[in-house]
Design an enzyme around this catalytic site. Structure first.
Site, mmCIF file in Angstrom:
data_model
loop_
_atom_site.group_PDB
_atom_site.id
_atom_site.type_symbol
_atom_site.label_atom_id
_atom_site.label_comp_id
_atom_site.label_asym_id
_atom_site.label_seq_id
_atom_site.Cartn_x
_atom_site.Cartn_y
_atom_site.Cartn_z
ATOM 1 N N TYR A 283 -2.913 29.017 4.288
ATOM 2 C CA TYR A 283 -1.578 28.455 3.962
ATOM 3 C C TYR A 283 -0.425 29.307 4.485
ATOM 4 O O TYR A 283 -0.620 30.443 4.866
ATOM 5 C CB TYR A 283 -1.448 28.067 2.498
ATOM 6 C CG TYR A 283 -1.501 29.089 1.391
ATOM 7 C CD1 TYR A 283 -1.338 30.440 1.588
ATOM 8 C CD2 TYR A 283 -1.691 28.633 0.072
ATOM 9 C CE1 TYR A 283 -1.363 31.321 0.522
ATOM 10 C CE2 TYR A 283 -1.721 29.517 -0.998
ATOM 11 C CZ TYR A 283 -1.553 30.866 -0.765
ATOM 12 O OH TYR A 283 -1.571 31.720 -1.812
ATOM 13 N N GLU A 284 0.733 28.696 4.548
ATOM 14 C CA GLU A 284 1.911 29.308 5.204
ATOM 15 C C GLU A 284 1.619 29.660 6.671
ATOM 16 O O GLU A 284 2.156 30.619 7.199
ATOM 17 C CB GLU A 284 2.405 30.552 4.454
ATOM 18 C CG GLU A 284 2.731 30.336 3.000
ATOM 19 C CD GLU A 284 3.802 29.268 2.774
ATOM 20 O OE1 GLU A 284 4.547 28.969 3.725
ATOM 21 O OE2 GLU A 284 3.879 28.734 1.661
ATOM 22 N N GLY A 285 0.792 28.847 7.292
ATOM 23 C CA GLY A 285 0.437 29.075 8.698
ATOM 24 C C GLY A 285 -0.881 29.811 8.788
ATOM 25 O O GLY A 285 -0.994 30.955 8.351
ATOM 26 N N ARG B 60 5.496 33.964 4.382
ATOM 27 C CA ARG B 60 4.414 34.548 5.196
ATOM 28 C C ARG B 60 4.216 36.025 4.857
ATOM 29 O O ARG B 60 3.084 36.490 4.690
ATOM 30 C CB ARG B 60 4.718 34.387 6.690
ATOM 31 C CG ARG B 60 4.468 32.979 7.149
ATOM 32 C CD ARG B 60 4.837 32.746 8.606
ATOM 33 N NE ARG B 60 4.434 31.371 8.943
ATOM 34 C CZ ARG B 60 4.529 30.845 10.155
ATOM 35 N NH1 ARG B 60 5.023 31.544 11.163
ATOM 36 N NH2 ARG B 60 4.145 29.598 10.372
#
Lengths: 601, 601
Positions: free
Chosen positions: A444-446, A303
């Protein structure tokens, strides 16, 4: 135009905002002072300007492709990755025990930005490998570490994160991939994973898939998920790749951007490997049912790194737009300063767009650098209290670095296209690629909403807003210093104070509502994230202005320091001013977010 | 999911905000009441939902292509255009004298939105043909009118706008294409035009290029530009296409979006036509050296139409995102209203994103509809004073419709991708196409900055801000009515008042600075446009709320009216609140826009 890494700005942040001299006092980082930072960044710039940046357009034109289960990456990528590995870049932040250089994140993150500015698609492979290394370092058994870590750190093998399944995106409780226990302690993995970045490629001799799956009989939901190492090739006793494991790429996605980076659908346990029995051979990482916890180690590193990607692509877009604006001749300036048509950088709105891109990028970079310094102290400082403080600060900043820097990259890459006018919409120009590439970063990655939920829930409501209010108090101290300074300092201090007050209102609102009326608290989650990111990044610009004025007084780097002051002032006037609107929408507008009945959409 | 035209919302605006009953009192529009509007819109919806909308994805996958000077459009486009022409859609707003239906713009613009929602790339061909018709109607000789207008109005031939050259984009003073006078009164045109939308295609039997060029000896700059008709095929005495003229497509651009729409480089006078002598045969429109003035007729129509394109693509993106959010199951709602994972529309931030898309779209549509009604009154009302008032109002609104609606479409299409999460980044999903397509809208027919310059210079500074302040006074009257209303009405009135005050501050600043310090005035031009657009669109939402409450009281269309009220409230809480930030940046931040030295970028 060719890419030029913003090494001077990075070193300014590293020296003055992140205080690398303090980091170099921490045991293990003794050699990581300013000189090291400068040497590493300059070498990193040279490598990426020369090797990976020129491949960026090619990657867009000739994406990775799949044929008969084999993925061929963009011409040049394989050779570039080999040079990357040989240069020791993969091991920059990793322990010397496994062949890395053990440098602090404060330096490593700047190198990551340079790599990502040069080539976002290429950079994803090392980015995910870093995550796999982190997970194994934290939770892997000694055996797993000894088999995999050196190869990963050397860039000889690469890593992936296998979380997502068609029905399980943000919601990992829905993961269905299953792991069968075998008598020898290994597992056999069966299932389908999607959106696996560099899930298959030809740039390294082996791929280490860190994979979430459920062991039979595990609890439902996220508490029944375990983490496995599933290598593409099983590793022989001598440490080299052996038989092909039963995990295969069955398709690649056709994406709007980051096209060179292969996004794979992976099939585990289709029986087409060279194994004697069906199922992909997997090795448990840590303990059963603690997979999500370990995966979050990778994910948190990732993140932060994706936030840096936002800064990186915004920087690249800015450089391209600024170069174009200095060349393109069109129309007379309104102030009559040029007779006849002038380069478009003479037009007020072009200047406003470039300044917006520049200010967003520099402020986000400053925030990320300070977060990296906190990470270093949190991990290696000898004093437990200092570690804890820094950990709390870092954890608060991760959703801001990820969420704010990527959202601002959409604004910056949009302005980058806009500065180019009609040429910006033509693919050959290159500005459009940044616009297309950047859009994945808020997902992506949250997604930004997932980051914002983290900020609201774990980072704000859980401690009743104490961490957030503590941060506000630190910002207030900077405001007071600014209030006693130059005209510019006072102007920035005033805007910082207004934004900080807006932030405090929102923190109090969120802390009060999180349990009483969770819909109201979460209705403002993304605006809260944007306000917090704006404020913290603006705070760093306020600090940067102070430093720049001091340096100017000493006669250091005059043009650079003046530009920093001007950029800080612009940020305050044009970006910190957004805070009040966000505050009003969050604190007074929660009701209308959820008022419309679902059937009426 | 398939596209469904928002006919109900359009009719609400047409009936209550644009007051079609008043328009139907204007001579020439007697048959254009609400019933006509409803019948036309329903038929338009049927046609586009069935014919053009299904071709939208195909257009992205199989763009127009060029081979040996011949452009082949996306499979299905030619047939669809034939149906479009046969249905009489091209002539909707054009005079019955030339075969059109003579309907008011209030109805025509709504049809334009439906067509553009269905297929932005396809819609560009009729859009530019409309512009060519307008120019000929206003400035063409009787002969030109008799040769070209019927064919254009029938959709048998299409029109283009040939302005841009490699060195002349926003700056038409730099146009170099030249026109040689011939003894027979015709001209021969020589030069290169770029970015010519539908500059070559296979959908109609002839193409009428409205082309800017300089007659030898003309003054320099924009005062030496003349407008010509340059047909692809010279027209024979019987009115049918004859010899191929010396204007040819030499390449098509490779664009980020609107890929089905061919963007041509046209070469005039390359000697490869069937003409006896070199040069493309051109016919002067109106008088020499007044070309820019005529071109602005086309351009103003086109600017309004591009604003409608923004609304159209935002609507399409909204529909797709809302449908996905009602289907996709992922994670538990924070309020515990659903046990286990729910459709994502249950999540507060998804709701916030959808409401933002919806509110921006509805508000921009309301503003555009009211502007169209002003256009109709300005052109056809029997009372000269009413015409003048409406013309002033319309002209003030054109940069807002163009600038605000297209900028908001970037926000809406971005949120459209975001709602889809990772799926949004995959091209097969379709959300990415709207994001890529929309980006051209803030650029062509004058970038947002060009619109903003128009707003600052011609529309605000020229009359010392009087038109703008007059508008503010009208808004204030609505605020007062809202202040005496329901809770929702008062909340909306409060935000409208705050935004209007911010607007008045800015208008006073711009009017005062435009001559004293033009850099300061123009530094805030785009933020001023965004503030003005936000306010005027928000004002229409305030009016819509009043109507909806009245209709509710009468028991009409309960669900629709409640949704309108909720959407108006959301707009006020979350979008009108942006006004104060813009005000601060414009009024107090002008200095930092231009403070950085050009060499420091």
């Amino acid at each position: 135009m060719s890419f030029k890494a913003p090494v001077k700005d990075m070193l300014f942040n590293i020296e003055h905002l992140a205080r690398i001299d303090q980091i170099a006092l921490i045991p293990g980082f003794e050699d990581a002072g300013l000189e090291t930072a400068q040497a590493v960044l300059e070498e990193c710039a040279r490598f990426n300007e020369g090797v990976t940046a020129p491949l960026n357009v090619e990657g867009d034109l000739a994406p990775s492709s799949l044929k008969d289960g084999v993925v061929t990456t963009t011409p040049g990528f394989k050779e570039a990755f080999q040079q990357y590995a040989e240069g020791g870049w993969q091991g920059l932040q990793h322990p010397s025990e496994y062949g890395g250089q053990g440098l602090p994140k404060t330096i490593g993150a700047a190198c990551g930005e340079i790599l990502n500015s040069a080539n976002l698609s290429f950079a994803l492979c090392p980015l995910l490998t870093d995550g796999a290394i982190e997970a194994l370092l934290t939770a892997g058994s000694d055996e797993l570490k000894s088999v995999y870590l050196e190869k990963l750190v050397a860039g000889q093998w690469t890593g992936t994160m296998n979380l997502t399944e068609p029905q399980a995106g943000s919601d990992l409780a829905l993961v269905r991939t299953r792991a069968e226990t075998k008598p020898d302690g290994t597992y056999r993995i069966f299932g389908t994973k999607i959106f696996i970045t560099y899930g298959e490629h030809d740039m390294a001799e082996n791929i280490v898939h860190l994979t979430l799956a459920r062991v039979a009989g595990a609890p439902e939901g996220v508490k029944g998920i375990s983490l496995f190492v599933v290598p593409k090739f099983l590793v022989k006793a001598d440490g080299t790749p052996g038989a092909r494991n039963d995990v295969h790429c069955v398709s690649l996605e056709h994406k709007m951007g980051i096209k060179a980076s292969p996004t794979a659908v992976l099939q585990f346990g289709d029986g087409i490997g060279e194994a004697a029995e069906p199922g992909a051979v997997g090795y448990l990482v840590g303990e059963e049912n603690r997979g999500l916890e370990y995966m979050f180690i990778m994910m948190n590193a990732a993140r932060y790194a994706v936030g840096v990607q936002g800064i990186a692509v915004a920087e690249r877009a800015y450089q391209k737009a600024a170069a174009f604006a200095k060349e393109r001749v069109q129309s007379r300036p309104v102030d009559g300063s040029v007779k006849g048509s002038a380069t478009i950088i003479h037009h007020a709105d072009v200047r406003r767009m470039l300044m917006t891109m520049r200010a967003l990028t520099e402020a986000s970079r400053a925030m990320a650098t300070v977060a990296a310094a906190a990470y270093d102290a949190a991990h290696q400082h000898p004093d437990a209290e200092v570690r804890k403080e820094n950990q709390t600060f870092y954890e608060f900043l991760v959703p801001l670095v990820k969420g704010y820097s990527t959202e601002m990259s959409l604004e910056a890459t949009n302005l980058g296209v806009q500065v180019h006018g009609g040429m910006g919409f033509i693919e050959e120009t290159g500005a459009a690629q940044y616009y297309r590439d950047a859009k994945i970063l808020t997902i992506y990655e949250g997604t930004t909403a997932i980051q914002a939920n983290d900020l609201v829930g774990r980072k704000t409501a859980r401690d009743g807003g104490q961490t957030a209010l503590g941060l506000a108090a630190q910002i207030e101290a900077t405001e007071k210093e600014l209030a006693a300074g130059s005209d510019d300092a006072r102007a920035v201090g005033k805007r910082l104070a207004a934004a900080r007050k807006a932030f405090v209102d929102v923190v109090n609102f969120i802390a009060a509502q999180a349990k009483a009326d969770p819909n109201a608290a979460y209705a403002g989650s993304v605006p809260y994230l944007m306000l917090a990111g704006n404020l913290v990044a603006g705070w760093q610009m306020g600090r940067a202005l102070q430093v720049a004025e001091q340096q100017l007084a000493k006669g250091h780097e005059e043009a650079f320091m003046r530009a920093k002051i001007t950029t800080a002032r612009f940020y305050a006037d044009h970006i910190l001013t957004r805070a009040s609107s966000l505050r009003d929408a969050i604190v007074e507008g929660a009701g209308s977010v959820s008022a419309l009945a679902i059937d009426d959409f």
